[in-house]
Design a protein around this motif. Structure first.
Motif, short mmCIF file in Angstrom:
data_model
loop_
_atom_site.label_atom_id
_atom_site.label_comp_id
_atom_site.label_asym_id
_atom_site.label_seq_id
_atom_site.Cartn_x
_atom_site.Cartn_y
_atom_site.Cartn_z
N LYS A 143 11.23 0.94 0.27
CA LYS A 143 11.35 2.29 -0.29
C LYS A 143 12.12 2.29 -1.60
O LYS A 143 11.70 2.92 -2.58
N ILE A 156 5.49 9.92 2.58
CA ILE A 156 4.98 8.56 2.76
C ILE A 156 5.88 7.85 3.77
O ILE A 156 7.09 7.75 3.55
N GLN A 157 5.29 7.36 4.84
CA GLN A 157 6.07 6.60 5.82
C GLN A 157 5.80 5.11 5.64
O GLN A 157 4.66 4.66 5.70
N PHE A 158 6.86 4.36 5.43
CA PHE A 158 6.78 2.91 5.27
C PHE A 158 6.92 2.29 6.67
O PHE A 158 7.98 2.40 7.31
N GLN A 159 5.89 1.64 7.12
CA GLN A 159 5.84 1.18 8.51
C GLN A 159 6.06 -0.32 8.67
O GLN A 159 6.27 -0.80 9.79
N ARG A 182 0.83 -1.20 0.00
CA ARG A 182 0.00 0.00 0.00
C ARG A 182 0.87 1.26 0.00
O ARG A 182 0.59 2.23 -0.71
N GLU A 183 1.95 1.24 0.82
CA GLU A 183 2.84 2.40 0.87
C GLU A 183 3.54 2.63 -0.46
O GLU A 183 3.72 3.78 -0.90
N GLN A 184 3.94 1.54 -1.14
CA GLN A 184 4.62 1.68 -2.43
C GLN A 184 3.68 2.26 -3.48
O GLN A 184 4.08 3.12 -4.28
N LEU A 216 10.10 9.54 1.01
CA LEU A 216 9.80 8.21 1.52
C LEU A 216 10.68 7.95 2.73
O LEU A 216 11.91 8.04 2.65
#
Length: 707
Positions: free
Chosen positions: A33, A298-301, A9-11, A25
């Motif tokens: 990322k 955008i934070q990749f969690q 979803r983040e990508q 990112l």
């Protein structure tokens, strides 16, 4: 080109936001990322953007490996390729291209000659020539008890810091002195180091020599501001991907910030809890300047590499480092194993046995990494030997290891000295013994020592090798064996044939020695890929050295090959390489320093952390001539560096290190500590205290959950 996995979803959000201009990112390492950036690159090309209009910046070439892999893959669109480079790489290219502009404004003495770009090795060589004269004539550094090659490296480090942080070279000593909190007499060496740095810079201007610091200084302070250069960059690149910018220096951030208006799209990628290259000038605080520019963040969690239990362990260990009460649960206890031993060899042996158990259970050796704060010869030899005895292949990598510490390199150079009597360089029986052990398969230390004592002799200032056929003592012949004697005689005959041949440059000589003798069956480089890789690096190092000193025209009346050998023997030339070994795809256990593993950015399923009681996990190296945190934009001028500063930095360094390692581990981390160090001292490090706290709370948790 379709990549063989679906996007997170983040990508997907990152790709959508990238079309709107500037996007940032952020997230832990391994959260996807860079994969999103690769998809963004492919989308640009598929949307009609020429690939050569895309500039991909990284702080270090090893971090660009995913991009190089992508553009080399068969499915990548045909046509031009994107520019994948460091800021230093751009600086070098544009200085060479716009050299007439540089000579008009800078004080180079030979304006009609082209620039000579120095490698790390050749910069050390020329600095050594300058420094030796000053040190000997002015009695500099009399209070220091360190080798001169360490002085050279720290002076170069100060030069680089001045260029990368952005302060005048003549302010370096004042900055270090103002923060010094020890004996007042020590501050004199800061000014001595500055004097050598200034004289080296003058020497570079006189001979058109550009080391890394001068390249960056010229590019940052002058060339990048020229209208012609700005127009060239604007015409060349319209899209930017800047990956791992937290590992880059403030001067690099300054340049990228000034270029932002020319890009139609810009994607910035930052790892959280990173900044491992701080000692080389990296500045995560400076990297934060790009956050306000980016409307989309955008934070990749979610980690795609590290399991949830390993991440929970990382957070728990972080609490222990900062003396907070950790939360222990079943995930944490499953993610790690901690064993304590009295002596270091016991822990190394235990690690080898556990690795063997994992391999026997089906784990591939290449999915295991053994990490230490500093990989010394003892640990590498002990562990690789133990694994070899168990039938497990291993490979090691130490980029800062000098050439004169590599047995394969010293073997080659010892044989070169014997083949070139005109150099008049001494060879002792110890050196010949080591060379024979490496050069001849099956030649152990005892046999090599006996043979060396018999055959090596000096005749009119020339060191000669006697023939094995002249040995008449049957007891000695039986000890050495005819098989090994024949191999020695073959090597000796080749050396004497080479003596009678026309003189050739050292890299050509070593290429023939490797190809015609040492790589053949019965010799030590045959099927020994590690030795072959070192040979290749040595030859490349010689070629670069020869090219630079030949073009520079500073080498008159000297034998270049002889000078190179002399510099290696003194430890001046280190032959440092940033890229992992060429056999990195080999199915073998990796043995490496922790920071080297981090910058290689290659995750594994199982990690083994050895010597966790060592202070080197958290404490910076002792560098009496420099200070990476004082020579930084984040340090307030006039403040003193105190014990509290040192403790805070040590905690932050250790926390970043363990978080980075955990982010690159899929299943489990094995930790090994010893009560007594290899030097015979009791271990009392910050890391060991944090592990003791973790162990105590883990024991309490397990005891409370026993039914």
């Amino acid at each position: 080109m379709d990549l063989p996995f679906s996007l997170t979803r983040e990508q997907e959000a990152a790709l959508e936001s990238a079309q709107e201009g500037l996007v940032l990112l952020t997230g832990m390492a391994g959260s996807g990322k860079t994969t999103a950036a690769i998809h963004h690159l492919l989308n640009l090309i598929q949307g009609g953007v020429s690939a050569d209009q895309v500039l991909i910046l990284v702080p270090q070439r090893t971090l660009a490996e995913p991009y190089f892999t992508t553009v080399k893959s068969p499915g990548f669109p045909q046509g031009p390729l994107p520019t994948i480079v460091t800021i230093g790489g751009i600086a070098r290219r544009l200085i060479a291209l716009f050299w007439p502009l540089v000579t008009e404004a800078c004080d180079f003495s030979k304006k009609e000659n082209p620039p000579v770009f120095l490698t790390l090795e050749t910069a050390q060589y020329y600095l050594a020539e300058t420094a030796d004269q000053v040190i000997d004539s002015s009695s500099y550094f009399t209070s220091l008890r360190i080798r001169r090659n360490r002085i050279y490296s720290q002076v170069l480090d100060n030069l680089n810091k001045a260029a990368l942080v952005g302060f005048p070279l003549d302010q370096m000593a004042d900055r270090l002195t103002s923060a010094w909190n020890g004996e007042s007499g020590h501050t004199a060496i800061f000014y001595q180091a500055q004097d050598i740095a200034v004289k080296f810079r003058q020497y570079c201007y006189q001979n058109n020599l550009l080391d890394y610091s001068l390249q960056m200084e010229i590019f940052h302070t002058f060339l990048s501001k020229q209208a012609e250069v700005q127009q060239f960059l604007k015409d060349s690149y319209t899209h930017l991907i800047y990956d791992n910018l937290e590992e880059d220096a403030p001067a690099s951030h300054d340049l990228v910030e000034s270029w932002l208006p020319q890009f139609l799209t810009s994607m910035f990628i930052m790892d959280e809890n990173a900044g491992y290259r701080t000692f080389l000038g990296a500045d995560p605080v400076s990297a934060n300047r790009f956050i306000p520019f980016c409307r989309n963040k955008i934070q990749f969690q979610t980690s795609l590499q590290s399991s949830a239990r390993v991440q929970q362990f990382s957070k728990t260990l972080s609490d222990c480092i900062y003396r907070r009460t950790p939360e222990i649960n079943s995930q944490v206890t499953e993610a790690f194993s901690l064993e304590n031993f009295r002596l270091a060899p016991e822990s190394t042996e235990a690690a080898a046995i556990e690795i063997c158990r994992l391999v026997e259970s089906g784990v591939q050796p290449q999915d295991i990494a053994v990490l230490t704060p500093i990989l010394n010869d003892t640990t590498r030899f002990t562990l690789s030997t133990a694994l070899g005895n168990l039938g497990i292949r291993s490979r090691s990598y130490r980029p800062s290891r000098p050439l004169n510490a590599e047995p394969a390199a010293t073997c080659l150079l010892t044989l070169a000295r014997l083949a070139h009597p005109e150099w008049k360089l001494a060879v002792n029986t110890y050196e010949l013994r080591s060379a024979l052990m490496t050069a001849i398969e099956g030649m152990d230390m005892v046999r090599a020592g006996i043979l060396s004592d018999i055959v090596l002799h000096k005749k009119q200032d020339v060191y000669e090798l006697g023939s094995f056929d002249t040995i008449k003592d049957p007891f000695r012949l039986e000890q050495i064996t005819y098989t090994l004697g024949e191999r020695y005689e073959q090597l000796r005959a080749w050396i004497y044939t080479s003596r009678q041949s026309e003189s050739e440059v050292l890299d050509v000589f070593l290429s023939r020695l490797f190809g015609e003798v040492l790589s053949q069956p019965g010799f030590g480089f045959h099927l020994h890929y590690g030795n072959a890789a070192i040979c290749a690096r040595l030859i490349e190092s010689i070629q670069k050295f020869r090219r630079v000193v030949s073009v520079a025209g500073t080498f008159s009346g000297k034998d270049i090959s002889l000078e190179y050998v002399d510099m290696v023997n003194k430890g001046v030339l280190a032959a440092q390489y940033l890229e992992m070994d060429q056999d990195k795809d080999e199915n073998a256990v990796l043995i490496a320093p922790a920071y080297t593993f981090l910058m290689a950015n290659q995750p594994v399923s199982f990690q083994f952390w050895l010597d966790t009681g060592s202070s080197a996990w958290s404490e910076r190296l002792e560098q009496p001539l420099t200070h990476p945190y004082v020579l930084s934009r984040n340090w307030k001028a006039g403040e003193k560096w105190t014990h509290e500063n040192e403790l805070a930095i040590s905690q932050e360094t250790l926390n970043r290190l363990v978080a980075g390692l955990a982010a690159r581990c899929r299943q489990k981390i094995y930790l090994y500590s010893s009560g007594i160090s290899e030097q015979g001292q009791e271990q009392t490090s910050l890391f060991l205290r944090a592990l003791q706290r973790l162990n105590r709370h883990t024991y309490q948790y397990l005891e409370g959950n026993i039914v």
